[in-house]
Design an enzyme around this catalytic site. Structure first.
Site, short mmCIF file in Angstrom:
data_model
loop_
_atom_site.label_atom_id
_atom_site.label_comp_id
_atom_site.label_asym_id
_atom_site.label_seq_id
_atom_site.Cartn_x
_atom_site.Cartn_y
_atom_site.Cartn_z
N SER A 1 17.84 45.87 26.75
CA SER A 1 16.85 45.42 27.91
C SER A 1 16.03 45.25 27.05
CB SER A 1 17.29 46.30 29.11
OG SER A 1 16.05 45.20 29.84
N GLU A 53 25.59 40.91 35.07
CA GLU A 53 23.88 41.71 34.99
C GLU A 53 22.97 41.81 35.84
OE1 GLU A 53 22.91 43.26 32.21
OE2 GLU A 53 23.71 42.14 30.29
N HIS A 70 24.17 45.30 34.59
CA HIS A 70 23.12 45.53 33.68
C HIS A 70 23.12 47.47 33.68
CE1 HIS A 70 19.51 44.37 31.69
NE2 HIS A 70 18.44 45.64 31.79
#
Length: 530
Positions: free
Chosen positions: A228, A350, A440
């Site tokens: 990320s 995600e 995610h």
């Protein structure tokens, strides 16, 4: 990204996205030693450091926690580029994690203490290594550049079972790491305030070059990886002129620096910094001195409710700087980047994580799906989005919403990076993580080999073995393939070849090709209209 200001869904996303990546869970943190006999001493350029065997017995991996790599960024050093740490005379007791960098404390933040004095790193190293020949893996944590900490990622299993020297690090967050202000520019040689957090990361990478040999690592075989916001950071260092000799390979999980998540212009960054300065120090003759006296907790709290990146803290393009002198895509397409091998990919759903934690709308019907799309995208774009992603029935409406936002913000930008770097001659391997819910950050317990109460209470062993084998093989030799796992084909833009990572991992092609082609057309139209 083509959004207008009244779209709460995307506004929240652009500020929340990596919060979970670096702060939502613990990925199996290491503990302390079991006695004086367990300590080991290693020499660094700053002085001796003492670490310990995690399980208290020789023959295991060693841990060295909380090693300072920079002077505490306090007082006049607040907002300034990091300075190398001053040497110490007595052995440094590297037995506990250092404090995480200042951030709002809550369910999504790093656990444990937070402090402005936070620029430390951790080293996990196999035992019994007498030469500096092991591959090095340096991990940058996520957290949307406003939260997270290195204490959430335990590199012990990668070290003990897979023979890598693993480094995790802290870096300044929020205003403390990204402030851009004319008064601060005036103190620097190239008016390049705005990327202090990235300079922290770079100094840690320089520390690795100078010291990792003492831990058994090969400074000429460094893989930089992150998830990320940490992955976005790794992408920036891949293109950054000043970081070109600090890593050899890159693994980018669930974020890149070419589309999807925002990279600031200098004008945008300075606008945010000016708003912060006026909020605390309006009318002060010396706003910079005033801001350096504001409690750090107040600075990181300012704008925290504005969305994923808080008030808008993000890497900043600064012309003439040696960090990010141009938009990353321009640097790549002109060949001005580190062309070492790359693994890049995303998780298949995600966006589901942000729904799970209440940071994004969940829909139950096609009508609700259409309403969210209308409220999220400009009037000229929404009809096309609804047509491309049209749910066939109410039962799949929410899955289609997850697909829209996963594609736009994560999956398709990863394909863009894979295509752009491959076109320049880089070797690239693309993946899609599809084990379980595959939201995610849910690949991270598999990357580090440690269950997570929130993301993966029990690891699927074939998936864990595949991911850790691929990642460590790539770190060792620049290619993820090895005999014990299915062959992972190199990326080809004509077929979008990729590896599906799951219980029975398999190669596939045409990864979201139709929908990513759509987003490419949207981006091209927006660029033509500028």
């Amino acid at each position: 990204m083509g959004m207008n200001n009244k779209k709460p869904l995307l506004k929240r996303l652009i500020g929340v996205v990596s919060v979970t990546a670096g702060a939502f869970y613990m990925v199996g943190c290491g503990g302390g030693g079991n006695g004086a006999d367990d300590f080991l001493t290693v020499s660094t350029q700053s002085g001796l450091v003492k670490g310990f065997y995690k399980d208290g017995t020789a023959g295991s991996a060693r841990e060295f926690l909380g090693i300072p790599y920079a002077k505490p960024p306090l007082g006049e050093l607040r907002f300034a580029p990091p300075q190398p740490v001053e040497p110490w005379s007595e052995p440094y007791q590297a037995m506990e994690f250092g404090a995480s960098c200042m951030q709002n404390v809550g369910a999504l933040s790093a656990s444990g203490d937070v402090s402005e004095d936070c620029l430390t790193l951790n080293v996990y190293s196999p035992d019994g290594v007498n030469t500096s020949t092991l591959p090095v893996m340096v991990f940058i944590h996520g957290g949307a550049f406003i939260s997270g900490g290195s204490n959430q990622y335990d590199g012990w299993r990668l070290a003990e079972q897979y023979g890598a020297v693993v480094v995790t690090l802290n870096y300044r967050l929020g205003a403390l790491g990204f402030l851009s202000l004319p008064e601060l520019d005036a103190t620097l040689p190239a008016a390049d305030a705005g990327n202090a957090a990235l300079e922290d990361q770079r100094l840690a990478l320089e520390w690795v070059q100078q010291n990792i040999g003492s831990f058994g690592g090969d400074k000429d075989n460094v893989t930089l990886f992150g998830e990320s916001a940490g992955s976005m950071s790794a992408c920036v260092h891949m293109v950054s002129p000043g970081s070109q000799n600090l890593a050899d390979k890159f693994i980018m999980e669930s974020a890149v620096c070419v589309g999807g998540l925002p990279v600031n212009t200098k004008q945008q960054a300075t606008a945010v910094g000016t708003d912060l300065a006026n909020a605390f120090c309006e009318g002060e003759a010396d706003q910079l001195a005033c801001l350096r006296a504001v409690p750090a907790a107040d600075l990181v709290a300012w704008g925290a409710d504005a969305g994923i990146f808080g008030a808008g803290w993000s890497p900043t393009v600064i012309s003439g700087s040696n960090m990010l002198p141009d938009a990353p895509i321009n640097l790549i397409e002109s060949g001005q980047y580190n062309q070492g091998p790359i693994i890049v990919g995303t998780n298949v759903r995600e966006w589901g994580l942000f729904q799970l934690i209440g940071s994004g709308e969940t829909v139950a019907t096609v009508d609700e799906f259409n309403a969210v799309i209308d409220a999220t995208y400009p009037a000229q774009l929404a009809p096309s989005v609804k047509q491309v992603y049209a749910p066939a029935a109410d039962a799949v409406a929410n899955l289609k919403l997850i697909e829209v936002l996963t594609d736009q913000l994560f999956r398709c930008p990863a394909r863009t990076l894979a295509r752009a770097t491959t076109a320049m001659g880089s070797e690239v391997w693309l993946y899609s993580f599809e084990q379980g819910a595959a939201y995610h950050a849910m690949e991270l317990p598999y990357v580090f080999g440690n269950p997570s109460a929130t993301l993966a209470p029990e690891l699927n062993e074939p998936t864990r073995e595949a991911i850790q084998s691929y990642w460590s093989a790539f770190a060792a030799g620049g290619n993820p393939n090895l005999d014990s796992q299915p062959e992972w084909p190199g990326f080809d833009a004509g077929s979008d070849q990729h590896m599906v990572l799951k219980e029975a991992s398999e190669a596939a092609s045409e990864l979201a090709t139709a929908t990513c082609d759509f987003w490419d057309d949207v981006a091209a139209s927006q660029a033509a209209g500028q």
